[in-house]
Write a protein that holds these residues in place. Structure first.
Motif, PDB file in Angstrom:
ATOM      1  N   ALA A  42       0.823  -1.300  -0.054  1.00 27.44           N
ATOM      2  CA  ALA A  42      -0.125   0.102   0.096  1.00 27.44           C
ATOM      3  C   ALA A  42       0.914   1.298   0.203  1.00 27.44           C
ATOM      4  N   ILE A  43       1.961   1.234   0.799  1.00 30.31           N
ATOM      5  CA  ILE A  43       2.842   2.310   0.674  1.00 30.31           C
ATOM      6  C   ILE A  43       3.441   2.657  -0.584  1.00 30.31           C
ATOM      7  N   GLU A  44       3.723   1.519  -1.260  1.00 35.12           N
ATOM      8  CA  GLU A  44       4.510   1.693  -2.580  1.00 35.12           C
ATOM      9  C   GLU A  44       3.327   2.271  -3.740  1.00 35.12           C
ATOM     10  N   ILE A  45       2.442   1.497  -3.579  1.00 34.81           N
ATOM     11  CA  ILE A  45       1.394   1.872  -4.521  1.00 34.81           C
ATOM     12  C   ILE A  45       0.829   3.344  -4.245  1.00 34.81           C
ATOM     13  N   THR A  46       0.619   3.884  -3.164  1.00 32.28           N
ATOM     14  CA  THR A  46       0.157   5.021  -2.676  1.00 32.28           C
ATOM     15  C   THR A  46       1.197   6.062  -3.434  1.00 32.28           C
ATOM     16  N   ILE A  47       2.350   5.998  -3.115  1.00 33.46           N
ATOM     17  CA  ILE A  47       3.326   6.902  -3.685  1.00 33.46           C
ATOM     18  C   ILE A  47       3.542   6.875  -5.257  1.00 33.46           C
ATOM     19  N   SER A  48       3.496   5.871  -5.823  1.00 37.27           N
ATOM     20  CA  SER A  48       3.434   5.813  -7.209  1.00 37.27           C
ATOM     21  C   SER A  48       2.287   6.248  -7.783  1.00 37.27           C
ATOM     22  N   THR A  49       1.060   6.178  -7.177  1.00 39.10           N
ATOM     23  CA  THR A  49      -0.187   6.635  -7.801  1.00 39.10           C
ATOM     24  C   THR A  49      -0.058   7.986  -7.792  1.00 39.10           C
ATOM     25  N   LEU A  72      10.110   6.762  -9.354  1.00 36.46           N
ATOM     26  CA  LEU A  72       9.548   5.764  -9.807  1.00 36.46           C
ATOM     27  C   LEU A  72      10.197   4.273  -9.918  1.00 36.46           C
ATOM     28  N   LYS A  73      11.520   4.374  -9.802  1.00 33.29           N
ATOM     29  CA  LYS A  73      12.418   3.424  -9.953  1.00 33.29           C
ATOM     30  C   LYS A  73      12.110   2.027  -9.221  1.00 33.29           C
ATOM     31  N   ASP A  74      12.240   2.237  -7.936  1.00 34.00           N
ATOM     32  CA  ASP A  74      12.035   1.188  -6.949  1.00 34.00           C
ATOM     33  C   ASP A  74      11.466   1.781  -5.656  1.00 34.00           C
ATOM     34  N   HIS A  76      12.813   1.887  -2.591  1.00 34.21           N
ATOM     35  CA  HIS A  76      13.620   3.030  -1.951  1.00 34.21           C
ATOM     36  C   HIS A  76      13.580   4.468  -2.656  1.00 34.21           C
ATOM     37  N   THR A  77      13.537   4.549  -3.722  1.00 35.30           N
ATOM     38  CA  THR A  77      13.265   6.103  -4.400  1.00 35.30           C
ATOM     39  C   THR A  77      12.162   6.506  -4.241  1.00 35.30           C
ATOM     40  N   LYS A  78      11.077   5.725  -4.140  1.00 33.75           N
ATOM     41  CA  LYS A  78       9.701   6.341  -3.945  1.00 33.75           C
ATOM     42  C   LYS A  78       9.688   6.958  -2.688  1.00 33.75           C
ATOM     43  N   VAL A  79      10.130   6.258  -1.435  1.00 32.66           N
ATOM     44  CA  VAL A  79      10.042   6.470  -0.045  1.00 32.66           C
ATOM     45  C   VAL A  79      10.720   7.636   0.085  1.00 32.66           C
ATOM     46  N   GLU A  80      12.252   7.822  -0.495  1.00 31.48           N
ATOM     47  CA  GLU A  80      13.165   9.016  -0.661  1.00 31.48           C
ATOM     48  C   GLU A  80      12.129  10.328  -1.298  1.00 31.48           C
ATOM     49  N   PHE A  81      11.359   9.963  -2.373  1.00 34.05           N
ATOM     50  CA  PHE A  81      10.686  11.101  -2.915  1.00 34.05           C
ATOM     51  C   PHE A  81       9.569  11.623  -1.665  1.00 34.05           C
ATOM     52  N   ILE A 101      11.848   2.073   6.099  1.00 31.19           N
ATOM     53  CA  ILE A 101      12.766   1.101   5.310  1.00 31.19           C
ATOM     54  C   ILE A 101      12.999  -0.313   6.056  1.00 31.19           C
ATOM     55  N   TRP A 102      13.124  -0.280   7.328  1.00 33.20           N
ATOM     56  CA  TRP A 102      13.121  -1.274   8.246  1.00 33.20           C
ATOM     57  C   TRP A 102      11.923  -2.319   8.045  1.00 33.20           C
ATOM     58  N   PHE A 103      11.023  -1.699   8.008  1.00 31.90           N
ATOM     59  CA  PHE A 103       9.490  -2.534   7.795  1.00 31.90           C
ATOM     60  C   PHE A 103       9.467  -3.296   6.362  1.00 31.90           C
ATOM     61  N   HIS A 104      10.124  -2.519   5.467  1.00 33.52           N
ATOM     62  CA  HIS A 104      10.172  -3.076   4.058  1.00 33.52           C
ATOM     63  C   HIS A 104      11.164  -4.413   4.150  1.00 33.52           C
ATOM     64  N   ARG A 105      12.401  -4.190   5.001  1.00 32.89           N
ATOM     65  CA  ARG A 105      13.147  -5.120   4.778  1.00 32.89           C
ATOM     66  C   ARG A 105      12.643  -6.622   5.525  1.00 32.89           C
ATOM     67  N   VAL A 106      11.791  -6.069   6.671  1.00 31.76           N
ATOM     68  CA  VAL A 106      10.935  -7.376   7.456  1.00 31.76           C
ATOM     69  C   VAL A 106      10.104  -8.115   6.306  1.00 31.76           C
ATOM     70  N   ARG A 107       9.402  -7.211   5.429  1.00 35.26           N
ATOM     71  CA  ARG A 107       8.341  -7.448   4.496  1.00 35.26           C
ATOM     72  C   ARG A 107       9.250  -8.523   3.447  1.00 35.26           C
ATOM     73  N   ASN A 108      10.460  -8.001   3.128  1.00 33.68           N
ATOM     74  CA  ASN A 108      11.141  -8.734   2.135  1.00 33.68           C
ATOM     75  C   ASN A 108      11.693 -10.142   2.654  1.00 33.68           C
ATOM     76  N   ASP A 109      12.055 -10.072   3.737  1.00 34.07           N
ATOM     77  CA  ASP A 109      12.164 -11.497   4.634  1.00 34.07           C
ATOM     78  C   ASP A 109      11.231 -12.566   4.441  1.00 34.07           C
ATOM     79  N   GLN A 110       9.863 -12.004   4.393  1.00 39.68           N
ATOM     80  CA  GLN A 110       8.738 -12.868   4.494  1.00 39.68           C
ATOM     81  C   GLN A 110       8.905 -13.444   3.214  1.00 39.68           C
ATOM     82  N   TYR A 111       9.181 -13.069   2.088  1.00 38.26           N
ATOM     83  CA  TYR A 111       8.986 -13.597   0.687  1.00 38.26           C
ATOM     84  C   TYR A 111      10.428 -14.503   0.788  1.00 38.26           C
TER      85      TYR A 111
END
Length: 217
Positions: A42-49, A72-74, A76-81, A101-111
């Motif tokens: 949701a964080i990523e889609i909100t920013i890119s939307t 829009l690259k990835d 981290h760049t969206k969050v920086e924006f 960024i930490w939560f995103h890392r925890v999320r990646n660990d899920q995958y």
């Protein structure tokens, strides 16, 4: 609560917040993992939307093509924006960038890790707060309004589903009201009513059912 109107472009991200919230309300480990992944999405889609909107839809803020493609690259760049934007607007920072960024890392660990860990409560509450806040800032809501948008959506989801069509109800309604003409076409009243207002269809059928049962009794 009071119903807060959503802009058409905010619906997609709001649905993601809703899905994440519904997962969060279940206590299973799998649901907690999914909630974390969904809030992160949701964080990523909100920013890119937001970045893809026409300037008129974001308070006439214009960005150059180069900036947009860089942001829009990835993830981290969206969050920086976003954090750049939040500081330009002098917003109160409800969730610092290093935590997002930490939560995103925890999320990646899920995958990607062999055995996904169960997200901690504080991580789930943290990423939920971040997702609500980012949505609030970019789509021009108060944080509390986003909470109430999501809880209204949750309530809608859990409200009883409208009556289903069935032969007996169709017959009760059509025996009483027959066919109707719409734009030169004939339709059974039951199908038109069900298409327009399934709840009214169900209420009428049960009312007629009561009348006929009383007659037969």
């Amino acid at each position: 609560g009071e119903v807060i109107a959503l802009k058409p472009w905010a619906y997609g991200p709001a649905e993601l917040l809703l899905d994440a919230e519904l997962r969060l309300q279940k206590a299973e480990d799998f649901d907690r993992r999914m909630a974390l992944i969904m809030f992160d999405n949701a964080i990523e889609i909100t920013i890119s939307t937001y970045l893809k909107l026409h300037p008129i839809q974001r308070g006439n803020r214009s960005f150059t093509k180069d900036d947009l493609s860089r942001w829009l690259k990835d993830y981290h760049t969206k969050v920086e924006f976003f954090f750049q934007e939040a500081s330009d607007r002098q917003c109160e920072i409800l969730c610092p960038q290093d935590e997002v960024i930490w939560f995103h890392r925890v999320r990646n660990d899920q995958y990607h890790e062999g055995s996904p860990t169960i997200p901690q409560s504080r991580e789930l509450q943290g990423i939920r707060k971040a997702a609500f806040w980012i949505f609030a800032v970019l789509f021009n809501y108060e944080f509390a309004e986003v909470e109430s948008i999501v809880s209204n959506l949750v309530a809608e989801k859990s409200s009883p589903s409208p009556a289903q069509r069935d032969d007996r109800s169709d017959r009760l309604i059509d025996n009483q009201y027959g066919v109707v003409e719409v734009a030169g076409q004939l339709y059974y009243t039951s199908e038109v009513l069900y298409a327009i207002d399934p709840i009214a269809y169900g209420e009428l059928a049960s009312r007629l059912d009561g009348v006929f049962s009383a007659d037969e009794g």
